[in-house]
Design an enzyme around this catalytic site. Sequence first.
Site, PDB file in Angstrom:
ATOM      1  CB  THR A  37       4.084   3.910  10.851  1.00 45.67           C
ATOM      2  OG1 THR A  37       3.004   3.521  10.171  1.00 45.67           O
ATOM      3  CG2 THR A  37       5.083   2.827  11.190  1.00 45.67           C
ATOM      4  CB  ALA A  83       2.869  -4.861  11.305  1.00 44.51           C
ATOM      5  CB  THR A 131       0.543  -7.684  -1.849  1.00 48.14           C
ATOM      6  OG1 THR A 131       0.102  -6.953  -3.078  1.00 48.14           O
ATOM      7  CG2 THR A 131       2.019  -7.928  -1.738  1.00 48.14           C
ATOM      8  CG  ASP A 132      -2.300  -8.410  -6.275  1.00 49.04           C
ATOM      9  OD1 ASP A 132      -1.825  -7.556  -5.959  1.00 49.04           O
ATOM     10  OD2 ASP A 132      -3.411  -8.025  -6.776  1.00 49.04           O
ATOM     11  CD  GLU A 133       1.764  -4.020  -5.455  1.00 48.10           C
ATOM     12  OE1 GLU A 133       2.974  -3.531  -5.515  1.00 48.10           O
ATOM     13  OE2 GLU A 133       0.657  -3.214  -5.403  1.00 48.10           O
ATOM     14  CE1 TYR A 156       3.867  -3.598   0.414  1.00 50.54           C
ATOM     15  CE2 TYR A 156       2.891  -3.942  -1.956  1.00 50.54           C
ATOM     16  CZ  TYR A 156       2.612  -4.080  -0.676  1.00 50.54           C
ATOM     17  OH  TYR A 156       1.687  -4.657   0.041  1.00 50.54           O
ATOM     18  CE  LYS A 160       3.017  -7.849   2.171  1.00 46.20           C
ATOM     19  NZ  LYS A 160       3.002  -7.748   3.785  1.00 46.20           N
ATOM     20  CE1 TYR A 213       1.367   9.175  -9.420  1.00 49.10           C
ATOM     21  CE2 TYR A 213       1.290   6.721  -8.816  1.00 49.10           C
ATOM     22  CZ  TYR A 213       1.486   8.181  -8.340  1.00 49.10           C
ATOM     23  OH  TYR A 213       1.872   8.290  -6.917  1.00 49.10           O
ATOM     24  NE  ARG A 287       3.043   3.464  -8.052  1.00 47.12           N
ATOM     25  CZ  ARG A 287       2.215   2.975  -7.270  1.00 47.12           C
ATOM     26  NH1 ARG A 287       1.708   1.905  -7.660  1.00 47.12           N
ATOM     27  NH2 ARG A 287       1.249   3.647  -6.557  1.00 47.12           N
TER      28      ARG A 287
END
Length: 348
Positions: A37, A83, A131-133, A156, A160, A213, A287
């Site tokens: 990508t 990916a 991810t930690d998100e 996102y 995840k 932001y 954001r």
Amino acid sequence: MKRVLITGGAGFIGSHVVRLFVNKYPGYHIYNLDTLTYAGNLENLKDIEQKKNYSFLKADINDVEEMDKLFQTHQFDGVIHLAAESHVDRSITDPLAFVKTNVLGTLSLLEAAKKQWQSDFSGKRFYHISTDEVYGTLGETGLFTEATNYDPNSPYSASKASSDHFVRAYGETYGLPYVISNCSNNYGPNQFPEKLIPLFINNITHKQALPVYGDGNYTRDWLYVIDHAVAIDLIFQQGKNRETYNIGGFNEWKNIDLVKLLCQKMDEKLGRAAGESEQLITFVKDRPGHDLRYAIDASKIYRELGWKPSVTFEEGLVKTIDWYLEHETWLKNVTSGDYQKYYQKQYK
Ligand code: NAD
Ligand code: DAU
């Protein structure tokens, strides 16, 4: 010879993981599967592309039949799955692309692995990089541990989180041997300049506005990408099946403080007057759904696997700045064409 599939190996973190594995394990064959990508770039792997124990497979993880075929052909023993669509701002404008690749793409790999391995799971491992998100946001205090509840806020992080749940579900339901790690913000060479640090390095170099932001009082926990790659190697080799490992730098920075440090270091490197680049800071619209603070408690991986970051933030930041200043052509190539359209849409 062990056959290891690394997905997303042409991207930022994946390229460092591929390099580490190809160089460290001559007895493994490393297959880098990537659809290339906008974020995938084979230039990242020029130094190892001729190695005998390395192959590149151009393929899309969303292609269920192709994944199945590749698992049959190459008989992978292990998967390190990186990916993904990885940029939060893009997930806000195009959430479906994130569900497609991050959720459905992960599922097509899980299906292929299950089908190929289910007669005998011994010696097999599906390692999912997350991810930690997924944990959502922290207030002013506290840390994310492996026991923190999932509470994702962006498309996102929701995608995840969903993929993490599917990996666990394949472990519980079908016995697939898996391990997951959830890491904090990475920085370092080869990161696409849509993310804070490389975007701002590029803009400082060209004396362009630095779009911070909101009020800039958002906190992230930063880790040098090579330290993440080393942690991934340790977890792949020594992590326990069905476990999660949090990875972080114990290195929290408010965005505005980080940007000021970056400006100071760049002024020194570029021979500019002290304070010159700080004048480029511009506070812009926030954001949507912006998580206030991420901070990882990485004590489990410290304690159980003996991992810890090898560089301080200042050392890592200087190495990163040097890399971008020395790789002007790399930066020029990835910021031409579609990047300009993305930049206009996002910031103008
Ligand atoms: P990146 O965007 O730089 O790279 C992603 C790679 O995946 C690219 O090479 C891209 O071509 C490839 N890819 C995307 N869609 C694909 C598809 N459908 N089929 C095959 N390949 C595809 O991402 P990154 O920052 O290197 O992140 C890698 C992984 O680590 C992601 O899973 C991300 O969620 C996770 N992660 C990233 C960070 C970070 O700070 N960057 C932190 C924690 C976890
Ligand atoms: O925490 C791990 C995550 O870190 C990874 O899972 C993601 O793939 C990765 O992109 C990163 O997400 P963030 O959203 O934290 O990273 P980003 O570099 O986009 O932003 C870092 C902080 O800087 C965040 O608070 C938003 C802010 N920011 C970002 C950009 C691009 C700005 O203020 N201005 C900007 O232009």
